[in-house]
Write a protein that holds these residues in place. Structure first.
Motif, PDB file in Angstrom:
ATOM      1  N   THR A 215      -7.705  -1.713   3.653  1.00 52.71           N
ATOM      2  CA  THR A 215      -7.136  -2.727   4.540  1.00 52.71           C
ATOM      3  C   THR A 215      -7.679  -4.109   4.198  1.00 52.71           C
ATOM      4  N   ASN A 216      -8.997  -4.196   4.010  1.00 49.87           N
ATOM      5  CA  ASN A 216      -9.612  -5.487   3.676  1.00 49.87           C
ATOM      6  C   ASN A 216      -9.135  -6.011   2.327  1.00 49.87           C
ATOM      7  N   MET A 217      -9.009  -5.123   1.347  1.00 47.36           N
ATOM      8  CA  MET A 217      -8.552  -5.545   0.020  1.00 47.36           C
ATOM      9  C   MET A 217      -7.101  -6.023   0.065  1.00 47.36           C
ATOM     10  N   LEU A 218      -6.286  -5.299   0.838  1.00 47.97           N
ATOM     11  CA  LEU A 218      -4.881  -5.667   0.942  1.00 47.97           C
ATOM     12  C   LEU A 218      -4.717  -7.001   1.668  1.00 47.97           C
ATOM     13  N   GLN A 219      -5.500  -7.208   2.724  1.00 43.29           N
ATOM     14  CA  GLN A 219      -5.453  -8.473   3.458  1.00 43.29           C
ATOM     15  C   GLN A 219      -5.733  -9.642   2.512  1.00 43.29           C
ATOM     16  N   LYS A 220      -6.793  -9.526   1.713  1.00 45.13           N
ATOM     17  CA  LYS A 220      -7.183 -10.586   0.787  1.00 45.13           C
ATOM     18  C   LYS A 220      -6.104 -10.798  -0.273  1.00 45.13           C
ATOM     19  N   ARG A 221      -5.598  -9.695  -0.805  1.00 42.84           N
ATOM     20  CA  ARG A 221      -4.601  -9.818  -1.879  1.00 42.84           C
ATOM     21  C   ARG A 221      -3.318 -10.469  -1.378  1.00 42.84           C
ATOM     22  N   MET A 222      -2.879 -10.111  -0.185  1.00 42.62           N
ATOM     23  CA  MET A 222      -1.640 -10.674   0.339  1.00 42.62           C
ATOM     24  C   MET A 222      -1.808 -12.139   0.734  1.00 42.62           C
ATOM     25  N   GLN A 223      -2.958 -12.492   1.301  1.00 37.38           N
ATOM     26  CA  GLN A 223      -3.196 -13.887   1.649  1.00 37.38           C
ATOM     27  C   GLN A 223      -3.221 -14.765   0.397  1.00 37.38           C
ATOM     28  N   GLU A 224      -3.961 -14.312  -0.619  1.00 41.28           N
ATOM     29  CA  GLU A 224      -4.030 -15.066  -1.864  1.00 41.28           C
ATOM     30  C   GLU A 224      -2.672 -15.082  -2.563  1.00 41.28           C
ATOM     31  N   GLY A 225      -1.947 -13.976  -2.476  1.00 41.25           N
ATOM     32  CA  GLY A 225      -0.641 -13.891  -3.106  1.00 41.25           C
ATOM     33  C   GLY A 225       0.369 -14.837  -2.483  1.00 41.25           C
ATOM     34  N   LEU A 226       0.354 -14.944  -1.141  1.00 37.80           N
ATOM     35  CA  LEU A 226       1.288 -15.848  -0.476  1.00 37.80           C
ATOM     36  C   LEU A 226       0.961 -17.300  -0.825  1.00 37.80           C
ATOM     37  N   ALA A 227      -0.339 -17.624  -0.891  1.00 33.98           N
ATOM     38  CA  ALA A 227      -0.742 -18.976  -1.273  1.00 33.98           C
ATOM     39  C   ALA A 227      -0.265 -19.289  -2.696  1.00 33.98           C
TER      40      ALA A 227
END
Length: 266
Positions: free
Chosen positions: A241-253
């Motif tokens: 969950t934590n890895m996915l949160q980080k990846r999606m936030q960085e990906g959207l940016a």
């Protein structure tokens, strides 16, 4: 009412009518195709994704939304996830991924759309006791059969500017089935490079109001960016969950930096 306002209102009504007619044509075509390939009897899951992608692309097009893959979206097996901005996300995600959607079981009883959902191989979830863990078990079973599933882990829609806190309970399905989690992010962008304010469906906006706003929008492009998949091997649900949160936030940016004229306000 002035002549100019009357003309504008008439053009708006004609525009809406044309799009609604296009949506009806797309639905009718989808029903005919489903009948032809026998999807009402037994959805042919091995070949269905390409039909679903075509239908979803036409559905988005009937609302005047163009879809652009910023990078080619891979077509591999896995548990797919996306950020959630609008009901329009369903045809957008469905047009680029090989995954089947999740749905509450009762939607399968809806007229027309319920039939289409069945024909599209939708995974109908029976909540029963309401235990989300049992839903993850059902998804894992489906993944083990070799079919992909997509869901929106934020569990709510946003204004498209950021990724809210994601809910990782269903990621247990990927861990149990040993398949990758494939994230993607999307953004609705106006012709001038700004984020669309017409497409997001969130807050106190009603469905009727949202549909009108989408019908009246012009020259909106849905940009989709696939991100690096996450291998669940050796990780807990919390870690995933934590890895996915980080990846999606960085990906959207990253997506915003590539397709917007200016970054959105925080």
């Amino acid at each position: 009412m002035s002549q100019s306002k009357s003309g504008f209102s008439l053009r708006k009504q004609l525009g809406r009518g044309k799009q609604i007619a296009g949506m009806g044509t797309t639905i009718a075509g989808g029903l005919r195709t489903a009948q032809r390939i026998g999807a009402f009897r037994e959805p042919p899951r091995e070949t269905l994704p390409r039909y679903i992608q075509t239908f979803c692309r036409k559905m988005a097009g009937s609302f005047g939304v163009k879809i652009v893959q910023v990078e080619p979206v891979p077509q591999h097996h896995g548990l797919w996830v996306s950020n959630h901005v609008s009901w329009m996300d369903i045809p957008i995600v469905g047009s680029v991924s090989p995954a089947f959607f999740l749905s509450k079981a009762e939607i399968g009883d809806w007229p027309v759309f319920g039939k289409l959902a069945h024909a599209a191989g939708t995974v109908f979830i029976k909540r029963g006791s309401g235990d989300v863990g049992s839903v993850a078990t059902q998804i894992a079973s489906f993944l083990n059969e070799g079919f992909s599933v997509v869901f929106f882990p934020e569990a709510t829609t946003t204004d498209g500017k950021k990724v809210k806190r994601i809910h990782g309970t269903l990621l247990q399905a990927a861990i149990d089935a040993g398949v990758p989690v494939q994230p993607m992010v999307l953004a609705y962008v106006n012709k001038d490079g700004t984020l669309s304010e017409e497409l997001p469906y969130y807050g106190k906006l009603t469905m009727k109001e949202s549909i009108k706003k989408v019908l009246d929008s012009k020259d909106v492009t849905a940009y989709v960016l696939p991100l690096e998949p996450l291998d669940p091997n050796g990780f807990s649900k919390s870690e995933m969950t934590n890895m996915l949160q980080k990846r999606m936030q960085e990906g959207l940016a990253e997506l915003h930096s590539r397709v917007l004229s200016t970054p959105p306000e925080a």
